[in-house]
Design an enzyme around this catalytic site. Structure first.
Site, mmCIF file in Angstrom:
data_model
loop_
_atom_site.group_PDB
_atom_site.id
_atom_site.type_symbol
_atom_site.label_atom_id
_atom_site.label_comp_id
_atom_site.label_asym_id
_atom_site.label_seq_id
_atom_site.Cartn_x
_atom_site.Cartn_y
_atom_site.Cartn_z
ATOM 1 N N SER A 72 0.844 -1.193 0.000
ATOM 2 C CA SER A 72 0.000 0.000 0.000
ATOM 3 C C SER A 72 0.878 1.241 0.000
ATOM 4 C CB SER A 72 -0.901 -0.003 1.231
ATOM 5 O OG SER A 72 -0.101 0.252 2.369
ATOM 6 N N LYS A 73 0.207 2.380 -0.036
ATOM 7 C CA LYS A 73 0.876 3.688 -0.078
ATOM 8 C C LYS A 73 1.980 3.823 0.973
ATOM 9 C CE LYS A 73 -2.370 7.190 -1.634
ATOM 10 N NZ LYS A 73 -3.699 7.009 -1.047
ATOM 11 N N ARG A 74 1.736 3.210 2.123
ATOM 12 C CA ARG A 74 2.720 3.274 3.207
ATOM 13 C C ARG A 74 4.100 2.825 2.756
ATOM 14 N NH1 ARG A 74 2.349 -0.332 7.296
ATOM 15 N NH2 ARG A 74 0.795 -1.545 6.170
ATOM 16 N N HIS A 75 4.121 1.902 1.772
ATOM 17 C CA HIS A 75 5.399 1.334 1.333
ATOM 18 C C HIS A 75 6.023 2.117 0.187
ATOM 19 C CE1 HIS A 75 2.992 -2.178 2.919
ATOM 20 N NE2 HIS A 75 4.043 -2.157 3.711
ATOM 21 N N GLY A 76 5.350 3.148 -0.294
ATOM 22 C CA GLY A 76 5.858 3.898 -1.448
ATOM 23 C C GLY A 76 4.790 3.901 -2.524
#
Ligand code: GLU
Length: 478
Positions: free
Chosen positions: A249-253
């Site tokens: 998800s966005k959290r990972h990039g």
């Protein structure tokens, strides 16, 4: 003949994992001389996001995933749209109702809500309790004119088994699968019905889709059986996760495919990397051309485990692809990023073409270029303060700048070798260590302590700019 499809729902901008699945389908089709079909599954009108279909199609086009068929005979091919085929699904749903394999359900949202609350209160699993399945003919008749959905009558006993092409045998207890809705009250089919019907009518031989659809297997397999159709070979491919083990998800990039395009990944690098997201050639190869991937791809080398998506690895791979590009292609790929940043326009395009190649060896993302190259395009060099302090007032600086201004001005061929020769002469004449010239000169010309090779950089700047910047440095370094 192999026939596969990519069946996106236009419910948002596509996730990189979704495009990876499209790529697996395309590669499989190309490697087996089969056909690749694109079908837009747009029957959920509530979740329709305008613009997402365009984004999905632009993404696969950017990757080079062309398709072989569509409703316009002879091409140019447009994808199929399920929303244009609703009459087909309606007819099939009603056929199953007539055959007693599906039924009309008249339960209103209020009834369903109350049902769920009651189940929750009794700590029972929630789900439709199949009450309309038990309605008599007369009771159904009494509902004539009422809104309804069509539900599939799942078998109440036994298990549904399927030998998945990747996971092997999967089974579900039928009693745990609810009588799912096939046709909604607005007349649109649900995913399950439209997907099964189209896979059959479009003669799809292999379904390759993400693991999140495994739970649909018993519904689909039972629906195929009820319709008397043979299911295509189902293959569920691993989901992508972040390094921490949670869903990517966005959290990972970046996760939206368009973000990767904007960051300056190359299509070939992205293609290579995505092919390895869950598939492996069975040896150590990492950099693989499209041709190699197409030749060596096989479903049995797809892993059953979720795949850890490492942005760093992708970035590394992109750097490898950038390095291998012919200079001209690199320059052409880079120019739009510099234009977008507002530092390159028509009038300095030739100059830009000279300076861009200096970063080809090191840059990993094209979007890094505006920052890396910005000093080439400014008249005011802002010097790194700490470095400037170090050189300011050193006794040789004044002499050095004057000597270099003279030597550079006199140079006929303003090229790296010549520039290097006269610079080294100056170093020898000054009797200082190399670094005492190389570093302050780099600082004077770029404001920075690192960057491209100094002599190539000076040549690309050109005589006029170089001399002007050295003059300017006299003001800040003396
Ligand atoms: N429309 C589904 C999706 O958005 C298709 C899943 C499938 O391939 O069956 O992914």
């Amino acid at each position: 003949m192999v026939r596969v499809r990519y069946a996106p729902s236009p419910t948002g901008m596509p996730h990189v994992g979704n495009i990876r699945t499209a790529l697996f389908n395309w590669v499989f089709a190309r490697g087996s001389g089969g056909k690749f079909i694109v079908r837009i599954e747009d029957t959920d009108r509530n979740r329709y996001v305008p613009g997402s279909e365009e984004d999905i199609l632009a993404s696969i086009q950017w990757l080079g995933l062309d398709y072989d068929e569509g409703p316009i005979v002879g091409g140019p091919f447009a994808p199929y749209h399920q929303s244009e085929r609703t009459h087909i699904y309606q007819e099939i749903a009603h056929r199953l109702v007539d055959e007693g394999k599906a039924y009309k359900c008249f339960c209103t949202p209020e009834i369903l809500d109350a049902m769920r609350k009651e189940q929750e209160a009794r700590k029972q699993p929630t789900g439709y309790d199949r009450r309309c399945r038990r309605l008599s003919k007369d009771e159904v008749k009494a509902h004539e004119g009422d809104p309804y959905v069509v539900r599939f009558a799942m078998p109440l006993e036994g298990v549904t088994q399927y030998n998945d092409g990747i996971h092997g045998l999967i089974e579900f207890r039928n009693i745990l699968v609810d009588d799912f809705v096939m046709l909604k009250s607005d007349g649109y089919p649900t995913y399950h019905l439209a997907n099964v019907v189209d896979d059959h009518l479009m003669e799809i031989t292999h379904v390759i889709r993400g693991d999140e659809w495994i739970s649909s297997m018993p519904r689909h397999v039972q629906l195929y059986a009820a319709l008397g159709w043979e299911p295509p070979k189902l293959n569920h491919v691993p989901l992508l996760m972040g390094p921490d083990g949670s869903k990517l998800s966005k959290r990972h990039g970046a996760v939206q495919f368009s973000d990767f395009i904007q960051q300056g990944y190359l299509s070939d690098a992205m293609f290579n990397f995505l092919a390895l997201c869950g598939w492996s050639p069975g040896d150590e190869r990492e950099i693989m051309s499209r041709e190699e991937i197409i030749r060596d791809f096989s479903l049995d080398r797809i892993s059953t485990n979720p795949f850890v998506f490492h942005h760093d690895k992708l970035k590394w791979m992109n750097g490898q692809y950038i390095k291998r590009l012919p200079i001209d292609e690199f320059v052409e790929a880079a120019v739009p990023f510099l234009r977008k940043a507002g530092i390159v326009a028509e009038e300095n395009l030739d100059y830009a073409r000279k300076v861009i190649p200096l970063e080809q060896e090191k840059v990993k993302l094209l979007s890094e270029l505006p920052e890396l190259l910005s000093f080439f395009f400014t008249d005011r060099i802002a010097m790194d303060e700490a470095a400037a302090k170090k050189w300011q007032g050193m006794p040789h600086i004044g002499q050095m700048l004057d000597a270099l201004i003279r030597s550079y001005t006199d140079l006929e061929r303003f090229e790296p070798e010549e520039i290097e020769r006269v610079t080294r002469d100056t170093i020898a004449w000054l009797g200082v260590p190399n670094g005492h010239v190389i570093h302050p000169v780099r600082l004077a010309l770029s404001g920075r302590t690192t960057g491209p090779g100094l002599f190539e950089m000076i040549a690309a700047l050109g005589k006029e700019r170089t001399v002007a910047r050295l003059e300017q440095a006299k003001r800040s370094l003396l």
